[in-house]
Write an enzyme that holds these catalytic residues in place. Structure first.
Site, short mmCIF file in Angstrom:
data_model
loop_
_atom_site.label_atom_id
_atom_site.label_comp_id
_atom_site.label_asym_id
_atom_site.label_seq_id
_atom_site.Cartn_x
_atom_site.Cartn_y
_atom_site.Cartn_z
N ASP A 257 0.78 -1.53 0.39
CA ASP A 257 -0.03 0.05 -0.12
C ASP A 257 1.07 1.75 -0.03
OD1 ASP A 257 -2.00 1.65 -0.03
OD2 ASP A 257 -2.80 1.47 1.91
N ASP B 216 -2.91 2.08 -6.41
CA ASP B 216 -1.77 2.71 -5.15
C ASP B 216 -1.78 1.23 -4.29
OD1 ASP B 216 -4.76 3.12 -3.61
OD2 ASP B 216 -3.52 4.65 -2.68
N GLU B 217 -2.06 0.72 -4.89
CA GLU B 217 -2.59 -1.26 -3.96
C GLU B 217 -2.46 -2.28 -4.68
OE1 GLU B 217 -5.19 -1.71 -1.44
OE2 GLU B 217 -6.45 -1.16 -2.82
#
Length: 386
Positions: A9, A103-104
């Site tokens: 993350d 974003d992960e």
């Protein structure tokens, strides 16, 4: 062989990119987005989170909580560029990488000890590579199953690494607040607390039939989660087959005007995504999740494929008009699928002619790319916000 799944993350991703590119922002309470009072916060730095500001919060509320906030325009092309760099880094460590969002990602580290050493050391190497090649930090969770890896990645942010070893799973879950399990929202949490369930381990006082009677299909799944059971693995993504957007509301609603407004906002996002990918879709699907977590989907096939925002929105709006709302809605979403190269949809585009509508959509895309999402707003949205 021990199964290991990582959840990676990126820390306050959009805000961190802005600080990386403009070091003068370091240490300041930075919010990405919200160039007008009608906008929302797309991302919040850790400095501004101390004031209670969070993503998806209205700009008005964010300014009240933190008057000294520094608002910057989002640059989605830049975020996508760095996201691709991160995913390429992860791909060097494992062939099984599933990007969950910009974003992960999830990564299957099972059986890679002979290449990178024990899984915790591999996680540290990934963090170091991300920092060295992007200048950004990430938090990593490592666990035997998927949902625990996601929980672990949030235990020590920012720039953290948390490992839940197999022998610790039962004890970890025994005292884990049940609200930490992904998918447990406000209403479910209230119901669980009413039954005296506060930690995940408390769920085991009842069997799966009990939970199915109260939560439907989600009940037995949640009961399994409370035991550390999650059969889902890491599924690497291939070529995109659909584009979707959805939102979970802070408060459940029966207001169809509110639902239509969100369908328009989501249709804008989906249309822009289709145009960015250079594809057109033939099917529009609306997803609705009710307050009791029951979920329905309804689809409509268009006469011909389209990438135009209003075609997608009007199909979604008409689908909503035909759906009964027996109780409040907690989530609504739009997906466009069945990509093809056929002619642009015509019949749903009144009053603008199709070519003019396409040119308008692309002009809006360009303005938003340069000046942010709030630079141009459709009149329908502004009218609903009055």
């Amino acid at each position: 062989m021990q199964t290991w799944i990582m959840h990676i993350d990126m820390d306050a991703f959009f805000a961190s990119v802005e600080i990386l590119d403009n070091p003068e922002l370091a240490g300041l309470p930075v919010a990405v987005g919200g160039q007008s009072d009608r906008g929302v916060v797309s991302a919040a730095s850790y400095e501004i989170r101390k004031y209670g500001v969070r993503s998806a919060m209205s700009v008005v509320k964010a300014r009240k909580l933190c008057p000294q906030a520094v608002f910057v325009r989002p640059r989605f092309r830049r975020y996508s560029e760095i996201s691709r760099m991160v995913m390429n880094i992860l791909g060097r460590f494992s062939p099984l990488v599933e990007q969950a969002s910009i974003d992960e990602a999830y990564l299957d580290a099972t059986g890679l000890e002979h290449l990178f050493g024990p899984a915790p050391g591999m996680a540290r190497s990934i963090k170091e590579a991300v920092r060295a090649e992007t200048g950004l930090t990430c938090s990593v969770g490592l666990a035997p199953v998927r949902f625990l890896a996601k929980i672990a990645s949030d235990l020590d942010k920012p720039d953290g690494l948390s490992v839940i070893e197999p022998e610790r799973v039962r004890e970890f879950l025994r005292t884990l607040p049940v609200g930490k399990i992904p998918g447990v929202g406000g209403r479910t949490l209230d119901m669980l607390r009413g039954l005296g369930v506060r930690e995940a381990g408390d769920m085991l006082r009842f069997g799966p039939e009990f939970w199915e009677a109260r939560l439907g299909k989600w009940g037995p799944i949640l009961w399994e989660r409370a035991q550390g059971i999650d059969p889902r693995g890491v599924e690497p993504g291939g070529e995109a087959k659909s584009s979707g957007a959805e939102n979970t509301f802070e408060e459940d609603t029966l207001d169809r005007d509110v639902l239509r407004r969100w369908l328009l906002i989501q249709s804008e996002r989906v249309g822009a995504d289709l145009r960015r990918m250079g594809v057109r879709a033939r099917t529009v699907t609306v997803k609705i999740k009710y307050a009791d977590f029951r979920q329905i989907t309804r689809s409509r096939t268009l006469p011909s494929s389209t990438d135009q925002t209003l075609a997608i929105y009007r199909a979604a709006r008409d689908i909503l008009a035909g759906v009964d709302l027996p109780m409040r809605v907690r989530l609504i979403g739009v997906t466009a699928s069945h990509f093809g190269d056929g002619p642009t949809q015509l019949s749903l585009l009144e009053p603008a002619p199709p070519r003019r509508q396409s040119a308008l959509d692309r002009a809006v895309d360009q303005v938003r790319e340069k000046f942010g999402r709030d630079a141009v707003r459709r009149g329908d949205v502004l009218e609903m916000e009055k």
